[in-house]
Design an enzyme around this catalytic site. Sequence first.
Site, PDB file in Angstrom:
ATOM      1  N   LYS A 144       0.860  -1.222   0.078  1.00  0.00           N
ATOM      2  CA  LYS A 144      -0.063   0.072  -0.072  1.00  0.00           C
ATOM      3  C   LYS A 144       0.748   1.273  -0.003  1.00  0.00           C
ATOM      4  O   LYS A 144       0.420   2.131  -0.574  1.00  0.00           O
ATOM      5  CB  LYS A 144      -0.840   0.005   1.140  1.00  0.00           C
ATOM      6  CG  LYS A 144      -2.115  -0.947   1.052  1.00  0.00           C
ATOM      7  CD  LYS A 144      -3.299  -0.331   1.676  1.00  0.00           C
ATOM      8  CE  LYS A 144      -4.587  -1.434   1.494  1.00  0.00           C
ATOM      9  NZ  LYS A 144      -5.611  -1.212   2.307  1.00  0.00           N
ATOM     10  N   LYS A 203      -3.580 -10.439  -6.867  1.00  0.00           N
ATOM     11  CA  LYS A 203      -4.857 -10.590  -6.232  1.00  0.00           C
ATOM     12  C   LYS A 203      -6.080  -9.827  -6.666  1.00  0.00           C
ATOM     13  O   LYS A 203      -5.832  -8.640  -7.154  1.00  0.00           O
ATOM     14  CB  LYS A 203      -4.571 -10.515  -4.728  1.00  0.00           C
ATOM     15  CG  LYS A 203      -5.561 -10.696  -3.945  1.00  0.00           C
ATOM     16  CD  LYS A 203      -5.289 -10.190  -2.567  1.00  0.00           C
ATOM     17  CE  LYS A 203      -5.506  -8.673  -2.226  1.00  0.00           C
ATOM     18  NZ  LYS A 203      -5.615  -7.912  -1.113  1.00  0.00           N
ATOM     19  N   LYS A 263     -10.384  -4.482  -4.968  1.00  0.00           N
ATOM     20  CA  LYS A 263     -11.471  -3.517  -5.197  1.00  0.00           C
ATOM     21  C   LYS A 263     -10.909  -2.257  -5.806  1.00  0.00           C
ATOM     22  O   LYS A 263     -11.562  -1.546  -6.182  1.00  0.00           O
ATOM     23  CB  LYS A 263     -12.361  -3.146  -3.889  1.00  0.00           C
ATOM     24  CG  LYS A 263     -11.589  -3.187  -2.545  1.00  0.00           C
ATOM     25  CD  LYS A 263     -12.522  -2.711  -1.387  1.00  0.00           C
ATOM     26  CE  LYS A 263     -12.678  -3.536  -0.244  1.00  0.00           C
ATOM     27  NZ  LYS A 263     -11.597  -3.612   0.887  1.00  0.00           N
TER      28      LYS A 263
HETATM   29  P1  TYM Z   1     -10.372  -6.241   3.096  1.00  0.00           P
HETATM   30  O1  TYM Z   1     -11.260  -5.369   3.300  1.00  0.00           O
HETATM   31  O2  TYM Z   1      -9.263  -6.019   2.112  1.00  0.00           O
HETATM   32  O3  TYM Z   1     -10.870  -7.806   2.620  1.00  0.00           O
HETATM   33  C1  TYM Z   1     -11.933  -8.288   3.309  1.00  0.00           C
HETATM   34  C2  TYM Z   1     -11.986  -9.795   3.279  1.00  0.00           C
HETATM   35  O4  TYM Z   1     -11.758 -10.302   2.197  1.00  0.00           O
HETATM   36  C3  TYM Z   1     -10.620 -11.201   1.797  1.00  0.00           C
HETATM   37  N1  TYM Z   1     -10.008 -10.803   0.701  1.00  0.00           N
HETATM   38  C4  TYM Z   1     -10.022 -11.729  -0.383  1.00  0.00           C
HETATM   39  N2  TYM Z   1     -10.191 -12.976  -0.277  1.00  0.00           N
HETATM   40  C5  TYM Z   1      -9.982 -13.758  -1.512  1.00  0.00           C
HETATM   41  N3  TYM Z   1      -9.473 -13.304  -2.575  1.00  0.00           N
HETATM   42  C6  TYM Z   1      -9.207 -12.074  -2.718  1.00  0.00           C
HETATM   43  N4  TYM Z   1      -8.837 -11.270  -3.999  1.00  0.00           N
HETATM   44  C7  TYM Z   1      -9.541 -11.091  -1.468  1.00  0.00           C
HETATM   45  N5  TYM Z   1      -9.574  -9.924  -1.267  1.00  0.00           N
HETATM   46  C8  TYM Z   1      -9.856  -9.671  -0.014  1.00  0.00           C
HETATM   47  C9  TYM Z   1      -9.595 -10.577   2.996  1.00  0.00           C
HETATM   48  O5  TYM Z   1      -8.471 -11.708   3.061  1.00  0.00           O
HETATM   49  C10 TYM Z   1     -10.427 -10.320   4.171  1.00  0.00           C
HETATM   50  O6  TYM Z   1     -10.683 -11.192   5.009  1.00  0.00           O
HETATM   51  N6  TYM Z   1      -7.340  -5.846   7.290  1.00  0.00           N
HETATM   52  C11 TYM Z   1      -8.702  -6.559   6.925  1.00  0.00           C
HETATM   53  C12 TYM Z   1      -9.921  -5.956   7.287  1.00  0.00           C
HETATM   54  C13 TYM Z   1      -9.725  -6.274   9.048  1.00  0.00           C
HETATM   55  C14 TYM Z   1     -10.043  -7.450   9.748  1.00  0.00           C
HETATM   56  C15 TYM Z   1     -10.076  -6.787  10.920  1.00  0.00           C
HETATM   57  C16 TYM Z   1     -10.364  -8.713   9.193  1.00  0.00           C
HETATM   58  C17 TYM Z   1      -9.811  -5.354   9.836  1.00  0.00           C
HETATM   59  N7  TYM Z   1      -9.768  -5.550  11.049  1.00  0.00           N
HETATM   60  C18 TYM Z   1     -10.362  -7.858  11.835  1.00  0.00           C
HETATM   61  C19 TYM Z   1     -10.500  -9.560  10.191  1.00  0.00           C
HETATM   62  C20 TYM Z   1     -10.588  -9.402  11.535  1.00  0.00           C
HETATM   63  C21 TYM Z   1      -8.749  -6.092   5.263  1.00  0.00           C
HETATM   64  O7  TYM Z   1      -8.125  -5.150   4.872  1.00  0.00           O
HETATM   65  O8  TYM Z   1      -9.630  -6.807   4.391  1.00  0.00           O
END
Ligand code: TYM
Length: 364
Positions: free
Chosen positions: A147, A229, A232
């Site tokens: 990032k 990957k 969004k």
């Molecule tokens: P974020 O918002 O980027 O993504 C949310 C969840 O979706 C999964 N994910 C994917 N899984 C499979 N293929 C992909 N291309 C893909 N893109 C995203 C992510 O692994 C995630 O599970 N840091 C986290 C958000 C967060 C969080 C937490 C998660 C903040 N606090 C506490 C769990 C527990 C994040 O940026 O996810």
Amino acid sequence: MNYRYNIFEINYKKLNLQRIKLTKIRKDMEEKNQVEKKVILSGIQPSGKLHIGHLTGAIKNWVKLQQEYECFYTIVDLHAITVKQNPAELRRRTLETAALFIACGVNPEISTLFIQSFVPEHTQLAWVLNCFTGMGECSRMTQFKDKSAAHSENINIGLFSYPVLMAADILLYQTDLVPVGEDQKQHLELTRNLAQRFNFHYSDTFKIPEPYIEKVGARVMSLQEPSKKMSKSDDNDKATIFLSDTDEEIKSKIKRAVTDSDSVVKMSNEKMGISNLMTLYHIAKNMSFDDIEKEFAGKGYGVFKSAVADAVADYIRPVREKYLDLMNNKKYLEELLTAGAEKARKRAFKTLRKVYKKIGFVQF
Ligand code: TYM
């Protein structure tokens, strides 16, 4: 007569007592189960439109586990502002994200849904944990490196300590299990380390959470650059299948997905594009990889892509329809999120109070 009557009365009293006893035992067991249900917490950033990777990597498992666990699912808006956000869009996306959780099958009657910024304990615990985290630990995080490369004009301290806030999210709820996609594994390791460090310094305070990462679907790849990957924030709209995409958009994106110059439908590290489409087909049709390979043997990519396009469109359609329906009822979403935050706060406060006491903050 009297004698018989008395016997009957005694038996009746006995039976009644037994019934009361049994009801009490059942109630106790129910309460125990409630108290002892293991806890899940997971979250998604409202920093863009949700895509199929969010569903397969995270939400699908949230839905699968929600009966068995006590679940807290949060829209992590505090995390989202580590990258510049347009305020009106952030507001809209926060509600959209909540609607999509439900549209994907999260049941708000049994799972607690809330917006992270409604529960100030998250930032309060994050501050404490910041004081137990080494600079080196945060600078090793892959997501920080990626990032900060992508947003070199805005490498802020929030972005740097982002995983500490995530650790606070998880540890506040005495979480047992965290269902996430593969990219969050490193953050989970840090969370576990911080919990163990704190417990060692003071005494048992936090549960040590386990990640829950499925073998298939935990890393959906970009349709345009299958070594990357799906994300969004990809500049190329054709790379990502959004949960709000129409059937036509989904089909067109899949038909244009980048594959290879071969024509064999087969799972392989050398065929990332085809393997990615096979993963989507596997999830949408609940079909094994062997059966998929057999079904498309000798048929070429054109036929395969058409089948994937139809299957994924069928898979996403009910989600999109429910989502659009929910977005017409914002009041319902707002009420639900307000109640969710209240429940989450009660739980989070318990842990924070324990932490404050252990570190020596005065409590009156
Ligand atoms: P974020 O918002 O980027 O993504 C949310 C969840 O979706 C999964 N994910 C994917 N899984 C499979 N293929 C992909 N291309 C893909 N893109 C995203 C992510 O692994 C995630 O599970 N840091 C986290 C958000 C967060 C969080 C937490 C998660 C903040 N606090 C506490 C769990 C527990 C994040 O940026 O996810």
